[in-house]
Design a protein around this motif. Structure first.
Motif, PDB file in Angstrom:
ATOM      1  N   GLY A  49       0.807  -1.211   0.000  1.00 21.55           N
ATOM      2  CA  GLY A  49       0.000   0.000   0.000  1.00 21.55           C
ATOM      3  C   GLY A  49       0.840   1.260   0.000  1.00 21.55           C
ATOM      4  O   GLY A  49       2.076   1.212   0.007  1.00 21.55           O
ATOM      5  N   ALA A  50       0.151   2.377  -0.008  1.00 19.48           N
ATOM      6  CA  ALA A  50       0.800   3.692   0.037  1.00 19.48           C
ATOM      7  C   ALA A  50      -0.013   4.589   0.962  1.00 19.48           C
ATOM      8  O   ALA A  50      -1.231   4.436   1.087  1.00 19.48           O
ATOM      9  N   THR A  51       0.678   5.512   1.606  1.00 19.04           N
ATOM     10  CA  THR A  51       0.038   6.456   2.513  1.00 19.04           C
ATOM     11  C   THR A  51       0.660   7.830   2.330  1.00 19.04           C
ATOM     12  O   THR A  51       1.812   7.938   1.881  1.00 19.04           O
ATOM     13  N   LEU A  52      -0.086   8.869   2.692  1.00 24.57           N
ATOM     14  CA  LEU A  52       0.319  10.239   2.366  1.00 24.57           C
ATOM     15  C   LEU A  52      -0.067  11.214   3.468  1.00 24.57           C
ATOM     16  O   LEU A  52      -1.180  11.141   4.009  1.00 24.57           O
ATOM     17  N   LEU A  53       0.847  12.140   3.744  1.00 23.15           N
ATOM     18  CA  LEU A  53       0.537  13.262   4.634  1.00 23.15           C
ATOM     19  C   LEU A  53       0.692  14.560   3.841  1.00 23.15           C
ATOM     20  O   LEU A  53       1.805  15.002   3.575  1.00 23.15           O
ATOM     21  N   PRO A  54      -0.432  15.193   3.461  1.00 25.12           N
ATOM     22  CA  PRO A  54      -0.355  16.519   2.856  1.00 25.12           C
ATOM     23  C   PRO A  54      -0.110  17.565   3.953  1.00 25.12           C
ATOM     24  O   PRO A  54      -0.680  17.472   5.044  1.00 25.12           O
ATOM     25  N   ASP A  90      -2.738  -2.417  -5.530  1.00 26.44           N
ATOM     26  CA  ASP A  90      -3.444  -3.160  -6.578  1.00 26.44           C
ATOM     27  C   ASP A  90      -2.658  -3.136  -7.892  1.00 26.44           C
ATOM     28  O   ASP A  90      -3.195  -2.823  -8.957  1.00 26.44           O
ATOM     29  N   ASP A  91      -1.364  -3.421  -7.797  1.00 26.43           N
ATOM     30  CA  ASP A  91      -0.442  -3.486  -8.935  1.00 26.43           C
ATOM     31  C   ASP A  91      -0.134  -2.136  -9.576  1.00 26.43           C
ATOM     32  O   ASP A  91       0.497  -2.082 -10.631  1.00 26.43           O
ATOM     33  N   ALA A  92      -0.550  -1.040  -8.976  1.00 24.28           N
ATOM     34  CA  ALA A  92      -0.227   0.285  -9.501  1.00 24.28           C
ATOM     35  C   ALA A  92       1.111   0.753  -8.933  1.00 24.28           C
ATOM     36  O   ALA A  92       1.578   0.260  -7.910  1.00 24.28           O
ATOM     37  N   ASP A  93       1.712   1.720  -9.597  1.00 20.56           N
ATOM     38  CA  ASP A  93       2.904   2.387  -9.084  1.00 20.56           C
ATOM     39  C   ASP A  93       2.535   3.115  -7.790  1.00 20.56           C
ATOM     40  O   ASP A  93       1.461   3.741  -7.734  1.00 20.56           O
ATOM     41  N   PRO A  94       3.372   3.042  -6.746  1.00 17.33           N
ATOM     42  CA  PRO A  94       3.005   3.681  -5.465  1.00 17.33           C
ATOM     43  C   PRO A  94       2.660   5.162  -5.583  1.00 17.33           C
ATOM     44  O   PRO A  94       1.673   5.618  -4.998  1.00 17.33           O
ATOM     45  N   GLU A  95       3.434   5.934  -6.340  1.00 15.88           N
ATOM     46  CA  GLU A  95       3.141   7.365  -6.454  1.00 15.88           C
ATOM     47  C   GLU A  95       1.832   7.604  -7.210  1.00 15.88           C
ATOM     48  O   GLU A  95       1.024   8.443  -6.811  1.00 15.88           O
ATOM     49  N   ALA A  96       1.613   6.849  -8.275  1.00 13.42           N
ATOM     50  CA  ALA A  96       0.354   7.001  -9.019  1.00 13.42           C
ATOM     51  C   ALA A  96      -0.835   6.649  -8.126  1.00 13.42           C
ATOM     52  O   ALA A  96      -1.854   7.343  -8.121  1.00 13.42           O
ATOM     53  N   ARG A  97      -0.703   5.580  -7.339  1.00 17.65           N
ATOM     54  CA  ARG A  97      -1.807   5.161  -6.463  1.00 17.65           C
ATOM     55  C   ARG A  97      -2.097   6.216  -5.411  1.00 17.65           C
ATOM     56  O   ARG A  97      -3.249   6.531  -5.141  1.00 17.65           O
ATOM     57  N   ILE A  98      -1.044   6.787  -4.803  1.00 17.16           N
ATOM     58  CA  ILE A  98      -1.300   7.737  -3.719  1.00 17.16           C
ATOM     59  C   ILE A  98      -1.890   9.033  -4.261  1.00 17.16           C
ATOM     60  O   ILE A  98      -2.690   9.691  -3.588  1.00 17.16           O
ATOM     61  N   ARG A  99      -1.563   9.395  -5.483  1.00 18.04           N
ATOM     62  CA  ARG A  99      -2.193  10.570  -6.097  1.00 18.04           C
ATOM     63  C   ARG A  99      -3.697  10.321  -6.287  1.00 18.04           C
ATOM     64  O   ARG A  99      -4.522  11.195  -6.014  1.00 18.04           O
ATOM     65  N   THR A 100      -4.045   9.120  -6.747  1.00 23.12           N
ATOM     66  CA  THR A 100      -5.454   8.758  -6.914  1.00 23.12           C
ATOM     67  C   THR A 100      -6.175   8.744  -5.572  1.00 23.12           C
ATOM     68  O   THR A 100      -7.289   9.271  -5.449  1.00 23.12           O
ATOM     69  N   GLU A 101      -5.539   8.147  -4.558  1.00 22.08           N
ATOM     70  CA  GLU A 101      -6.145   8.108  -3.219  1.00 22.08           C
ATOM     71  C   GLU A 101      -6.362   9.515  -2.672  1.00 22.08           C
ATOM     72  O   GLU A 101      -7.375   9.785  -2.024  1.00 22.08           O
ATOM     73  N   ALA A 102      -5.419  10.422  -2.915  1.00 24.37           N
ATOM     74  CA  ALA A 102      -5.566  11.806  -2.432  1.00 24.37           C
ATOM     75  C   ALA A 102      -6.809  12.447  -3.039  1.00 24.37           C
ATOM     76  O   ALA A 102      -7.578  13.115  -2.335  1.00 24.37           O
ATOM     77  N   GLU A 103      -7.028  12.240  -4.320  1.00 23.59           N
ATOM     78  CA  GLU A 103      -8.211  12.814  -4.965  1.00 23.59           C
ATOM     79  C   GLU A 103      -9.492  12.181  -4.431  1.00 23.59           C
ATOM     80  O   GLU A 103     -10.456  12.884  -4.146  1.00 23.59           O
ATOM     81  N   GLU A 104      -9.484  10.847  -4.276  1.00 24.36           N
ATOM     82  CA  GLU A 104     -10.680  10.150  -3.805  1.00 24.36           C
ATOM     83  C   GLU A 104     -10.996  10.442  -2.343  1.00 24.36           C
ATOM     84  O   GLU A 104     -12.146  10.672  -1.981  1.00 24.36           O
ATOM     85  N   GLU A 105      -9.972  10.384  -1.491  1.00 25.16           N
ATOM     86  CA  GLU A 105     -10.213  10.464  -0.047  1.00 25.16           C
ATOM     87  C   GLU A 105     -10.250  11.879   0.495  1.00 25.16           C
ATOM     88  O   GLU A 105     -11.060  12.182   1.365  1.00 25.16           O
ATOM     89  N   ILE A 106      -9.350  12.758   0.024  1.00 21.42           N
ATOM     90  CA  ILE A 106      -9.295  14.103   0.608  1.00 21.42           C
ATOM     91  C   ILE A 106      -9.674  15.213  -0.367  1.00 21.42           C
ATOM     92  O   ILE A 106      -9.796  16.366   0.034  1.00 21.42           O
ATOM     93  N   GLY A 107      -9.833  14.868  -1.656  1.00 23.86           N
ATOM     94  CA  GLY A 107     -10.291  15.853  -2.629  1.00 23.86           C
ATOM     95  C   GLY A 107      -9.227  16.815  -3.124  1.00 23.86           C
ATOM     96  O   GLY A 107      -9.565  17.893  -3.614  1.00 23.86           O
ATOM     97  N   TYR A 108      -7.954  16.447  -3.032  1.00 22.74           N
ATOM     98  CA  TYR A 108      -6.870  17.310  -3.490  1.00 22.74           C
ATOM     99  C   TYR A 108      -6.124  16.677  -4.658  1.00 22.74           C
ATOM    100  O   TYR A 108      -5.815  15.475  -4.622  1.00 22.74           O
ATOM    101  N   ARG A 109      -5.812  17.463  -5.682  1.00 26.99           N
ATOM    102  CA  ARG A 109      -4.904  17.059  -6.752  1.00 26.99           C
ATOM    103  C   ARG A 109      -3.555  17.692  -6.416  1.00 26.99           C
ATOM    104  O   ARG A 109      -3.370  18.894  -6.544  1.00 26.99           O
TER     105      ARG A 109
END
Length: 193
Positions: A49-54, A90-109
């Motif tokens: 998985g990947a995780t992010l702190l904006p 889910d077989d995605a690149d970690p950076e690509a996945r966390i960018r997608t998660e940021a948009e889905e979960e917190i609404g930031y690009r």
């Protein structure tokens, strides 16, 4: 001698393959004395998985999420969990996945996403390795409300907190999620010092 020279797998049984894979493995481990010892371990493979702190350095704020986590509930935690946004690769690149998660979960690009480290979170039973990221955010990067994906059962509240409040929430027990604690401590040492 490498670790692979010290392990002889004897038997692997699938115990469950519902959403993720749970296996029971019998193996021999060569101890430091040279003796072989038979051991049995159950291993839960849910992928990585990947995780992010904006963070916003100027305003001294971070963005976290609050959501229901059934495993913490059954372990006696009777509250919603405050945590850093995260998701399975889910077989995605970690950076690509966390960018997608940021948009889905917190609404930031987010623009510049920086990987800061990787870590195994529960190496005694779970194969998962997390990729940890930080990224500076600005209000104009907000493209939506976040909240997660309903079809994945997500019902996520977005929280913008001062770094000082978030660190105090670790101390008083309101933040108990390991990945979030690690990212907040990283931010205190390297972003907001």
């Amino acid at each position: 001698m490498s670790v692979s020279d010290r392990v002889r797998v004897k038997d692997v049984r699938v115990l469950s393959d519902k959403k993720y894979l749970l296996k029971a493995t019998t193996f021999d481990w060569r101890r430091n004395t040279g003796e072989w010892q038979t051991q049995v371990r159950e291993v839960y493979d849910r992928g990585n998985g990947a995780t992010l702190l904006p963070y916003n350095r100027k305003r001294r704020t971070v963005v976290l999420v609050r959501q229901f986590r059934y495993p913490t509930f059954v372990n006696g935690y009777d509250d919603l969990l405050i945590e850093a946004a995260a998701g399975m690769l889910d077989d995605a690149d970690p950076e690509a996945r966390i960018r997608t998660e940021a948009e889905e979960e917190i609404g930031y690009r987010l623009h510049d996403v920086q990987k800061v480290f990787e870590a195994f979170m529960t190496p005694g039973a779970v194969t998962e390795k997390l990729h940890f990221f930080v990224a500076e955010y600005e209000p104009e990067m907000r493209i939506g409300d976040g909240g997660g994906l309903v079809d994945e059962g997500e019902e996520i509240e977005v929280l913008e907190l001062s770094i000082d409040e978030a660190l105090a929430m670790i101390a008083d027990g309101r933040i108990v999620d390991a990945k979030t604690i690690m990212l907040l401590q990283y931010a205190a040492l390297h972003v907001f010092r």
